[in-house]
Design an enzyme around this catalytic site. Sequence first.
Site, mmCIF file in Angstrom:
data_model
loop_
_atom_site.group_PDB
_atom_site.id
_atom_site.type_symbol
_atom_site.label_atom_id
_atom_site.label_comp_id
_atom_site.label_asym_id
_atom_site.label_seq_id
_atom_site.Cartn_x
_atom_site.Cartn_y
_atom_site.Cartn_z
ATOM 1 N N ARG A 1 0.830 -1.204 0.000
ATOM 2 C CA ARG A 1 0.000 0.000 0.000
ATOM 3 C C ARG A 1 0.866 1.255 0.000
ATOM 4 N NH1 ARG A 1 -0.572 4.706 2.729
ATOM 5 N NH2 ARG A 1 -0.172 3.604 4.698
ATOM 6 N N ASP A 2 1.600 1.495 1.067
ATOM 7 C CA ASP A 2 2.406 2.711 1.188
ATOM 8 C C ASP A 2 3.529 2.740 0.156
ATOM 9 O OD1 ASP A 2 3.279 5.114 2.207
ATOM 10 O OD2 ASP A 2 4.346 4.242 3.896
ATOM 11 N N HIS B 1 6.769 4.052 12.638
ATOM 12 C CA HIS B 1 6.816 4.041 11.172
ATOM 13 C C HIS B 1 7.890 5.051 10.752
ATOM 14 C CE1 HIS B 1 4.521 3.700 7.200
ATOM 15 N NE2 HIS B 1 5.403 4.658 6.964
ATOM 16 N N HIS C 1 10.902 6.609 8.256
ATOM 17 C CA HIS C 1 11.483 6.728 6.919
ATOM 18 C C HIS C 1 12.986 6.925 7.062
ATOM 19 C CE1 HIS C 1 7.726 7.703 4.309
ATOM 20 N NE2 HIS C 1 7.427 6.855 5.271
ATOM 21 N N CYS D 1 6.293 9.464 0.334
ATOM 22 C CA CYS D 1 5.042 10.150 0.619
ATOM 23 C C CYS D 1 4.768 11.130 -0.506
ATOM 24 C CB CYS D 1 5.097 10.891 1.954
ATOM 25 S SG CYS D 1 3.570 11.805 2.287
ATOM 26 N N ASN E 1 10.521 4.111 2.832
ATOM 27 C CA ASN E 1 10.298 3.544 4.153
ATOM 28 C C ASN E 1 11.491 2.695 4.584
ATOM 29 O OD1 ASN E 1 7.372 4.169 4.749
ATOM 30 N ND2 ASN E 1 7.126 3.166 2.782
#
Length: 314
Positions: free
Chosen positions: A28-29, A220, A222, A253, A262
């Site tokens: 997804r991300d 989460h 990065h 993002c 990520n």
Amino acid sequence: MTHPLALPMAVPEKGLPARVRIHEVGARDGLQNEKGTVPTQVKAEFIRRLADAGLTTIEATSFVHPKWVPQLADAEELFPQIAGLPVDLPVLVPNERGLDRALALKATRVAVFASASESFAKANLNRTMDAALAMFAPVVTRAKEAGVHVRGYLSMCFGDPWEGPVPVPQVVDVCRTLLDMGCDELSLGDTIGVATPGHVRALLTELTGHGVPLELLGVHFHDTYGQALANTYAALQHGVTTVDASAGGLGGCPYAKSATGNLATEDLVWMLRGLGIDTGVDLERLVATSVWMAGQLGRPSPSRTVRALSHKEQ
């Protein structure tokens, strides 16, 4: 894909968790940031391979309007293809319409995406922080009434590209609001990768001091400034046991141009194995999955562990 150092030597450290749950976000991300659209069949195969590698939580897609994230416009087509997998498959729902779409497909885990800063709330959601939270309240309420698990993402917990450092008390206030709203867990996002270990410890200390249980928190990170693993280690020392990561280091993002990828799941698993922390993940299968996905995307994986453990040039 054999390698003389296929696994690090495990040297456990006192005070660290015995097991960590990896919340895999690559499908997804990661894929939502691709310039081109990845075929639905490739996404489904990616998720199946991730499950086969031992990941038990795989964020599948987002029920956002296709205009905003065209890469995930196939959510209705994708989800039925993977729904039978024996893993948790959370999906992102930005509003009540997104929740309706997720519930229609019998999704059992959803996530809302809030912001710890005003500027990012306006850039990402076109709303103030308070207005965004007000929009999420009925989503969370209805999801809970339907027996659905709700994760609350909180972006820009450590820094904002427009505002600079985000005050810790401001982050704590939004976390408390999301939990009071009914969220089952929170993910603390370092959206532009500016956090450092001391900052991570300061935020976690403040959160627990305000009654937020550690077992409800995930992190989460990065890797914009190469701090993701160091920050993860600081969170582990504090007792956090849920870590978000993306297979192969996919993603960034779309609304924060300074954000790079990520934390790579393979890099995380390598570190956790070395610390004697169980994840249930088969690193060799995971690396093979990311090498395969890199081939589908037509570029090498940025994960250092993937590169180190795969013999051939990707």
